[in-house]
Design an enzyme around this catalytic site. Structure first.
Site, mmCIF file in Angstrom:
data_model
loop_
_atom_site.group_PDB
_atom_site.id
_atom_site.type_symbol
_atom_site.label_atom_id
_atom_site.label_comp_id
_atom_site.label_asym_id
_atom_site.label_seq_id
_atom_site.Cartn_x
_atom_site.Cartn_y
_atom_site.Cartn_z
ATOM 1 N N ASP A 187 -9.449 6.358 -2.332
ATOM 2 C CA ASP A 187 -8.288 6.791 -3.113
ATOM 3 C C ASP A 187 -8.808 7.456 -4.392
ATOM 4 O OD1 ASP A 187 -9.243 4.630 -4.547
ATOM 5 O OD2 ASP A 187 -7.263 4.084 -5.256
ATOM 6 N N TYR A 200 -5.980 7.045 3.908
ATOM 7 C CA TYR A 200 -6.162 5.968 2.937
ATOM 8 C C TYR A 200 -5.497 4.676 3.403
ATOM 9 C CZ TYR A 200 -5.186 2.720 -0.684
ATOM 10 O OH TYR A 200 -5.066 1.536 -1.345
ATOM 11 N N CYS A 237 -25.439 3.399 -12.680
ATOM 12 C CA CYS A 237 -24.523 4.535 -12.799
ATOM 13 C C CYS A 237 -25.214 5.768 -13.379
ATOM 14 C CB CYS A 237 -23.330 4.163 -13.673
ATOM 15 S SG CYS A 237 -22.104 5.494 -13.799
ATOM 16 N N GLU A 242 0.819 -1.210 0.000
ATOM 17 C CA GLU A 242 0.000 0.000 0.000
ATOM 18 C C GLU A 242 0.854 1.261 0.000
ATOM 19 O OE1 GLU A 242 -2.973 0.282 -0.715
ATOM 20 O OE2 GLU A 242 -3.685 -1.775 -0.481
#
Length: 364
Positions: A154, A136, A222, A53
DNA sequence: CACCCGTGGGT
DNA sequence: TACCCAAGGGT
């Protein structure tokens, strides 16, 4: 950080749809536990999750792969990394960029080793207190390694949420709104897989330019796809233009073949990295300031490089001398690998090496 | 909060 | 070519 979880049937259906897609399409990565291992009860190693990460911060998967393997081969556990020499870690990070990450990586490994018995904290709050771990990364590690229902936000998640919910507020002001949208979808089951699923979706289908809406698992709900503006979201405020800075970089060799190098100060640009001596980098051409007395040559060569917030043009200077340096140290040829340099100095090295091999009256 | 901090690939 | 972009954090 964001503990709100999916609270209604519509949100649960959305996250479930995405997890189904993830189970069928998850990309294979060196730091991921595969389906078979997971079925056997294998949990991700927090050290590898953390390392991946941090490497992935503002960096692409393709750029990270080899570095991740090199680090885990050389330092298999966080305690191994904590015991490493600073210069070795910085050299191993060279080329990956954002070098404060490497400095904080080492700090973090040492805190975990010395203050936490070699084990990472298992909550987002505990992780967030460690060097180099922000909102994050703390959420990502907590969700992926410790199965905590944290919301991971993110750049991918921001883009996916802006499109899914049709949020037209520009970034960065839209950040709270997008975070709230993401939190409302975070499931309490498999939060780590869900977080990686949204990021995979953003990296492979809901891409910045040409989103592949036709094969998106969220194409029906969407909003941006329905209104035909998916590719325009998220909107962003205009950026400031990059100025150009100028400087001189000095590549000197000892007659025995050693290179004159220095370690840059820990703070600021390329902090802690191996480098060739150079002047300050300013918008007005700086005065000549050679690091060692020598018959300096001007090969009329220039290194061009662009950083996050400025363009750089470095004029090359070369010399061969055995005088004692006022700055830096001669590093024996066998102890120096150009790959240990950050990219701008690796460019200077390549340019100087070619010149020293050909046009320069070198005794080497 | 605005700014600082790298790099390589895509368009 | 010039710009955009990426699994952000520190100050």
């Amino acid at each position: 950080m964001h503990k709100k979880i999916a609270s209604d049937a519509a949100a649960a259906a959305l996250s479930s749809t995405l997890l189904d897609w993830y189970d069928a399409h998850a990309r294979v990565m060196p730091w991921r536990v595969g389906p078979a291992e997971r079925a056997a009860g294998t949990r991700p190693d927090p050290y590898r999750v953390w390392l991946s990460e941090v490497m992935l911060q503002q960096t692409t998967v393709a750029a990270v792969r080899d570095y991740f393997r090199a680090f885990t081969d050389r330092w298999p556990r966080v305690t191994d990394l904590a015991a490493a020499a600073d210069a070795d870690v910085m050299a191993a990070w060279a080329g990956l960029g954002y070098y404060a990450r490497a400095r904080n990586l080492l700090k973090c490994a040492r805190v975990v080793t010395q203050d936490h018995g070699g084990r990472f904290p298992d909550t987002a709050e505990g992780l967030r207190a460690l060097p180099g771990i922000g909102p994050y990364t703390s959420a990502a590690i907590a969700a992926i390694a410790f199965d905590r229902p944290e919301t991971v936000v993110d750049g991918n998640v921001e883009r996916v949420m802006a499109r899914l919910r049709g949020i037209e507020t520009p970034l960065p002001p839209a950040k709270p709104e997008l975070t709230e949208a993401a939190a409302a979808l975070t499931p309490d089951k498999r939060p780590g897989d869900y977080a990686q699923a949204v990021m995979d979706l953003g990296a492979t289908i809901c891409t910045p330019r040409n989103p592949a809406c036709g094969i998106c698992p969220w194409r029906d709900p969407c909003v941006a796809r329905a209104t035909g503006i998916a590719a325009e979201l998220p909107r962003k405020l205009p950026k400031k233009p990059k100025p150009t800075r100028f400087g001189l970089v000095y590549v000197a060799r000892h007659p025995d073949g050693a290179w004159l190098l220095e370690t840059r100060p820990d703070r600021g640009l390329l902090g802690g990295m191996l480098a060739y001596p150079s002047t300050d980098w300013t918008e007005e051409a700086p005065a000549d300031a050679p690091p060692v007395a020598a018959d300096w040559h001007d090969p009329a060569l220039e290194v061009r490089h662009t950083f996050t917030h400025f363009h750089l043009r470095l004029a090359l200077r070369t010399a061969i001398t055995d005088a004692p340096p006022a700055r830096g140290r001669f590093v024996p040829r066998a102890a120096f690998r150009p790959a240990d340099l950050p990219t701008v100095f690796r460019k200077a090295h390549d340019l100087a090496a070619a010149h020293l091999d050909t046009g320069f009256p070198s005794p080497l």
